[in-house]
Write a protein that holds these residues in place. Structure first.
Motif, PDB file in Angstrom:
ATOM      1  N   LEU A 433       0.828  -1.203   0.000  1.00  0.00           N
ATOM      2  CA  LEU A 433       0.000   0.000   0.000  1.00  0.00           C
ATOM      3  C   LEU A 433       0.867   1.260   0.000  1.00  0.00           C
ATOM      4  CD1 LEU A 433      -2.732   1.414   0.194  1.00  0.00           C
ATOM      5  CD2 LEU A 433      -2.587   1.192   2.697  1.00  0.00           C
ATOM      6  N   LEU A 434       1.911   1.256   0.838  1.00  0.00           N
ATOM      7  CA  LEU A 434       2.798   2.422   0.878  1.00  0.00           C
ATOM      8  C   LEU A 434       3.461   2.653  -0.470  1.00  0.00           C
ATOM      9  CD1 LEU A 434       4.303   4.671   2.339  1.00  0.00           C
ATOM     10  CD2 LEU A 434       5.929   2.969   3.188  1.00  0.00           C
ATOM     11  N   ASP A 435       3.907   1.580  -1.102  1.00  0.00           N
ATOM     12  CA  ASP A 435       4.573   1.720  -2.403  1.00  0.00           C
ATOM     13  C   ASP A 435       3.625   2.261  -3.467  1.00  0.00           C
ATOM     14  OD1 ASP A 435       6.924   0.821  -1.315  1.00  0.00           O
ATOM     15  OD2 ASP A 435       6.670  -1.261  -1.995  1.00  0.00           O
ATOM     16  N   THR A 436       2.412   1.729  -3.513  1.00  0.00           N
ATOM     17  CA  THR A 436       1.482   2.187  -4.552  1.00  0.00           C
ATOM     18  C   THR A 436       0.994   3.609  -4.275  1.00  0.00           C
ATOM     19  OG1 THR A 436      -0.300   1.039  -3.353  1.00  0.00           O
ATOM     20  CG2 THR A 436       0.694  -0.100  -5.252  1.00  0.00           C
ATOM     21  N   GLN A 437       0.793   3.951  -3.006  1.00  0.00           N
ATOM     22  CA  GLN A 437       0.404   5.330  -2.692  1.00  0.00           C
ATOM     23  C   GLN A 437       1.522   6.312  -3.069  1.00  0.00           C
ATOM     24  OE1 GLN A 437      -0.658   4.955   1.487  1.00  0.00           O
ATOM     25  NE2 GLN A 437      -2.841   5.188   0.992  1.00  0.00           N
ATOM     26  N   SER A 438       2.759   5.948  -2.757  1.00  0.00           N
ATOM     27  CA  SER A 438       3.885   6.800  -3.130  1.00  0.00           C
ATOM     28  C   SER A 438       3.998   6.913  -4.650  1.00  0.00           C
ATOM     29  CB  SER A 438       5.189   6.236  -2.549  1.00  0.00           C
ATOM     30  OG  SER A 438       5.159   6.250  -1.140  1.00  0.00           O
ATOM     31  N   ALA A 439       3.801   5.788  -5.336  1.00  0.00           N
ATOM     32  CA  ALA A 439       3.845   5.815  -6.795  1.00  0.00           C
ATOM     33  C   ALA A 439       2.717   6.667  -7.370  1.00  0.00           C
ATOM     34  CB  ALA A 439       3.771   4.398  -7.350  1.00  0.00           C
ATOM     35  N   GLN A 440       1.546   6.636  -6.719  1.00  0.00           N
ATOM     36  CA  GLN A 440       0.425   7.448  -7.199  1.00  0.00           C
ATOM     37  C   GLN A 440       0.731   8.938  -7.064  1.00  0.00           C
ATOM     38  OE1 GLN A 440      -3.220   7.294  -4.910  1.00  0.00           O
ATOM     39  NE2 GLN A 440      -4.457   7.419  -6.787  1.00  0.00           N
ATOM     40  N   VAL A 441       1.315   9.325  -5.923  1.00  0.00           N
ATOM     41  CA  VAL A 441       1.698  10.724  -5.744  1.00  0.00           C
ATOM     42  C   VAL A 441       2.771  11.123  -6.757  1.00  0.00           C
ATOM     43  CG1 VAL A 441       2.794  12.362  -4.178  1.00  0.00           C
ATOM     44  CG2 VAL A 441       1.054  10.791  -3.320  1.00  0.00           C
ATOM     45  N   ALA A 442       3.761  10.245  -6.946  1.00  0.00           N
ATOM     46  CA  ALA A 442       4.819  10.532  -7.921  1.00  0.00           C
ATOM     47  C   ALA A 442       4.247  10.664  -9.321  1.00  0.00           C
ATOM     48  CB  ALA A 442       5.879   9.436  -7.876  1.00  0.00           C
ATOM     49  N   SER A 443       3.264   9.819  -9.659  1.00  0.00           N
ATOM     50  CA  SER A 443       2.656   9.895 -10.984  1.00  0.00           C
ATOM     51  C   SER A 443       1.883  11.196 -11.166  1.00  0.00           C
ATOM     52  CB  SER A 443       1.718   8.703 -11.190  1.00  0.00           C
ATOM     53  OG  SER A 443       1.082   8.780 -12.446  1.00  0.00           O
ATOM     54  N   ALA A 444       1.146  11.607 -10.117  1.00  0.00           N
ATOM     55  CA  ALA A 444       0.423  12.883 -10.202  1.00  0.00           C
ATOM     56  C   ALA A 444       1.402  14.041 -10.376  1.00  0.00           C
ATOM     57  CB  ALA A 444      -0.415  13.087  -8.947  1.00  0.00           C
ATOM     58  N   THR A 445       2.531  13.962  -9.667  1.00  0.00           N
ATOM     59  CA  THR A 445       3.548  15.004  -9.802  1.00  0.00           C
ATOM     60  C   THR A 445       4.136  15.002 -11.209  1.00  0.00           C
ATOM     61  OG1 THR A 445       4.100  14.760  -7.460  1.00  0.00           O
ATOM     62  CG2 THR A 445       5.700  15.899  -8.854  1.00  0.00           C
ATOM     63  N   GLN A 446       4.463  13.810 -11.726  1.00  0.00           N
ATOM     64  CA  GLN A 446       5.040  13.714 -13.057  1.00  0.00           C
ATOM     65  C   GLN A 446       4.047  14.159 -14.135  1.00  0.00           C
ATOM     66  OE1 GLN A 446       8.179  13.176 -13.981  1.00  0.00           O
ATOM     67  NE2 GLN A 446       8.635  13.179 -11.783  1.00  0.00           N
ATOM     68  N   ALA A 447       2.754  13.897 -13.923  1.00  0.00           N
ATOM     69  CA  ALA A 447       1.746  14.346 -14.893  1.00  0.00           C
ATOM     70  C   ALA A 447       1.698  15.867 -14.960  1.00  0.00           C
ATOM     71  CB  ALA A 447       0.377  13.780 -14.522  1.00  0.00           C
ATOM     72  N   ALA A 448       1.747  16.507 -13.783  1.00  0.00           N
ATOM     73  CA  ALA A 448       1.745  17.979 -13.770  1.00  0.00           C
ATOM     74  C   ALA A 448       3.032  18.523 -14.369  1.00  0.00           C
ATOM     75  CB  ALA A 448       1.573  18.481 -12.334  1.00  0.00           C
ATOM     76  N   LEU A 449       4.164  17.863 -14.084  1.00  0.00           N
ATOM     77  CA  LEU A 449       5.430  18.304 -14.671  1.00  0.00           C
ATOM     78  C   LEU A 449       5.423  18.107 -16.186  1.00  0.00           C
ATOM     79  CD1 LEU A 449       7.990  16.918 -12.059  1.00  0.00           C
ATOM     80  CD2 LEU A 449       7.355  19.299 -12.437  1.00  0.00           C
ATOM     81  N   ALA A 450       4.831  17.010 -16.649  1.00  0.00           N
ATOM     82  CA  ALA A 450       4.729  16.792 -18.095  1.00  0.00           C
ATOM     83  C   ALA A 450       3.873  17.869 -18.747  1.00  0.00           C
ATOM     84  CB  ALA A 450       4.147  15.407 -18.372  1.00  0.00           C
ATOM     85  N   ARG A 451       2.854  18.317 -18.035  1.00  0.00           N
ATOM     86  CA  ARG A 451       2.011  19.403 -18.566  1.00  0.00           C
ATOM     87  C   ARG A 451       2.822  20.694 -18.660  1.00  0.00           C
ATOM     88  NH1 ARG A 451      -3.606  19.446 -18.812  1.00  0.00           N
ATOM     89  NH2 ARG A 451      -4.351  21.417 -19.685  1.00  0.00           N
ATOM     90  N   VAL A 452       3.652  20.955 -17.643  1.00  0.00           N
ATOM     91  CA  VAL A 452       4.498  22.143 -17.687  1.00  0.00           C
ATOM     92  C   VAL A 452       5.470  22.064 -18.867  1.00  0.00           C
ATOM     93  CG1 VAL A 452       6.316  23.413 -16.471  1.00  0.00           C
ATOM     94  CG2 VAL A 452       4.313  22.611 -15.220  1.00  0.00           C
ATOM     95  N   ARG A 453       6.085  20.887 -19.057  1.00  0.00           N
ATOM     96  CA  ARG A 453       7.022  20.727 -20.176  1.00  0.00           C
ATOM     97  C   ARG A 453       6.314  20.900 -21.509  1.00  0.00           C
ATOM     98  NH1 ARG A 453       9.074  16.649 -16.659  1.00  0.00           N
ATOM     99  NH2 ARG A 453       7.821  15.051 -17.712  1.00  0.00           N
ATOM    100  N   LEU A 454       5.070  20.443 -21.587  1.00  0.00           N
ATOM    101  CA  LEU A 454       4.308  20.611 -22.829  1.00  0.00           C
ATOM    102  C   LEU A 454       4.039  22.087 -23.101  1.00  0.00           C
ATOM    103  CD1 LEU A 454       2.705  19.602 -25.223  1.00  0.00           C
ATOM    104  CD2 LEU A 454       0.773  19.161 -23.692  1.00  0.00           C
ATOM    105  N   TYR A 455       3.621  22.811 -22.064  1.00  0.00           N
ATOM    106  CA  TYR A 455       3.379  24.246 -22.250  1.00  0.00           C
ATOM    107  C   TYR A 455       4.671  24.968 -22.640  1.00  0.00           C
ATOM    108  CZ  TYR A 455      -1.386  24.101 -20.387  1.00  0.00           C
ATOM    109  OH  TYR A 455      -2.715  23.863 -20.208  1.00  0.00           O
TER     110      TYR A 455
END
Length: 466
Positions: A433-455
């Motif tokens: 659970l800890l690993d998947t929750q951490s991965a979920q937060v990291a994925s949300a962060t990477q998605a927002a960063l990918a949006r910034v890189r796209l802009y």
């Protein structure tokens, strides 16, 4: 009449110009993006507001005016504007006023004594004049010089816009990472609370003789393992806060009061307004800079070709000269001169030919760089679109995994309390659970960063900045 005829001929010849004429290159870009997102919708110039976080928008806009790199780029732009004024002045006649006073004594044995004293006494010499000169731009050398200065101004402005875009993207990236670290810290603290509850339950069961010392040791180790994650996250949060302070030109820790309160990772809406691909050539600072560099190189070729031809300068002077100050304004004290001067390069030892060859090669290099810049921009947008779409799919899968792991932990805890399973099963589910929750937060962060890189790849931001 001869002078007027010469002047008229010179002015008529000034319409001649040597050297290549600059024409804007065509950017080879696709008609539409290969993406599911709507491409016809115009990109918001204030793209950081699309991330849906008012505090992020405030930081980006404050950084635009406070960042020291942006201030340095603005200073270089002001210098280019001043250089343009200097280049433009060459098209106009230069006028200068001169005035002088001398008290001197000439040699009695010398060749010239305008005082008539034959060197027997000192004398005074007063003079005042107004001089003017103008280079007739016969072959376009001055015009090419002005065009080069205008291209340099456009180049510097594109560099300034590129710095502003980089500052906005870096500020947004640092902020998104900061909120991601805070979310990771919140997940860690939640799991730490679960691990402590499990430890308390295991100790209680051990005291009642239901479980073994091994289960207690495993539960205590899990608590220590989860707790160990907090210190690096706290250090990373401090570094990102300092990075944002630097972007805003402030001292380390100056934004702590503003940033230490946790907030969610910015989650923009799924669709992305891309605009049409052809807009990149008029919006991306690196493409605009490469185009300006090509224009400047083309003007330099024209200047090099014009150096092979004669230069004609028209000059005139009118003034007064007298041995006594009281006579300086007399009509008889006047002196004047006018006439053309001609400069013709006869032998330069290959300097002019070598310079022209160099400028032509530099023009070709600028044209190659322009094509490369456009192609790189196209690839950057395509990669950013692919990364953003992949991260969205990743986030959806992780959300499902977190939900399933949470249900598994609830079930495992219940069965452990009932004595149906040992603590090792509970421990494994907690770790998952800890690993998947951490991965979920990291994925949300990477998605927002990918949006910034796209802009950033699409180059929104301050399109009308001056």
């Amino acid at each position: 009449m001869r002078t007027l005829a010469l002047l008229a001929a010179a002015i008529s010849l000034a319409a001649c110009s040597v050297g290549p004429r600059y024409s804007a290159p065509s950017a080879e870009l696709p008609a539409q993006w290969a993406a599911a997102a709507p491409s016809g919708q115009a990109l918001n110039p204030a793209w950081w507001r699309e991330l849906g976080d008012a505090q992020l928008a405030s930081l980006v806009e404050r950084a635009a005016s406070a960042n020291l790199d942006a201030a340095s780029a603005a200073n270089r732009l002001a210098q280019s504007r001043a250089l343009l004024r200097v280049a433009g002045a060459e098209q106009l006649p230069g006028v200068a006023a001169h005035g002088a006073y001398q008290r001197q004594r000439n040699s009695a044995e010398g060749l010239n004594d305008p005082s008539g004293y034959q060197g027997r006494a000192p004398f005074e010499l007063w003079s005042a004049s107004l001089d003017t000169s103008w280079e007739v731009d016969l072959w376009g050398r001055v015009r090419h010089s002005l065009d080069a200065a205008q291209a340099q101004l456009a180049l510097t402005q594109a560099e300034r816009d590129g710095v502003l875009l980089a500052v906005a993207a870096e500020t947004a990236s640092d902020y998104v990472q900061l909120r991601g670290v805070q979310a990771q810290q919140a997940v860690t603290e939640q799991n730490l609370a679960i691990a402590r509850q499990s430890l308390a339950l295991t100790r209680s069961r051990f005291d009642n003789g239901v479980t073994t010392h091994l289960d207690v040791a495993n539960a205590a180790a899990q608590v220590a393992t989860v707790e160990a994650r907090l210190a690096p996250l706290q250090a990373q949060q401090a570094r990102l806060g300092n990075a944002l302070s630097f972007m805003l030109g402030q001292a380390p820790g100056s934004l702590a009061g503003e940033l230490n309160t946790p907030k969610p990772v910015p989650q923009p809406r799924a669709e992305v307004p891309l605009g049409v691909p052809s807009e990149l050539a008029h919006r991306r600072p690196d493409i605009l800079r490469s185009e300006a560099a090509l224009r400047r190189a083309t003007a330099a070729v024209g200047m090099a070709e014009a150096d092979f031809y004669p230069r004609l300068t028209l000059g005139a002077s009118f003034g007064y000269q007298a041995l006594e100050g009281s006579n300086l304004g007399d009509w008889g004290a006047r002196d004047w001169a006018y006439g053309p001067s001609l400069y013709l390069p006869v032998f330069q030892g290959g300097r002019l030919t070598g310079t022209l060859a160099l400028r032509e090669q530099q023009q070709q290099a600028a044209a190659i760089d322009y094509r490369r810049t456009v192609l790189a921009a196209w690839h950057e947008v395509a990669d950013a679109l692919s990364d953003y779409a992949a991260e969205q799919r990743h986030a959806q899968a992780l959300a499902e995994a977190v939900g399933q792991n949470q249900q598994a932990l609830d079930a495992a805890g219940q069965r452990y309390r009932e004595g149906a399973i040992d603590f090792l099963n509970v421990l494994n589910v907690q770790r998952a659970l800890l690993d998947t929750q951490s991965a979920q937060v990291a994925s949300a962060t990477q998605a927002a960063l990918a949006r910034v890189r796209l802009y950033k790849a699409l180059a929104g931001g301050w399109p009308a900045a001056s």
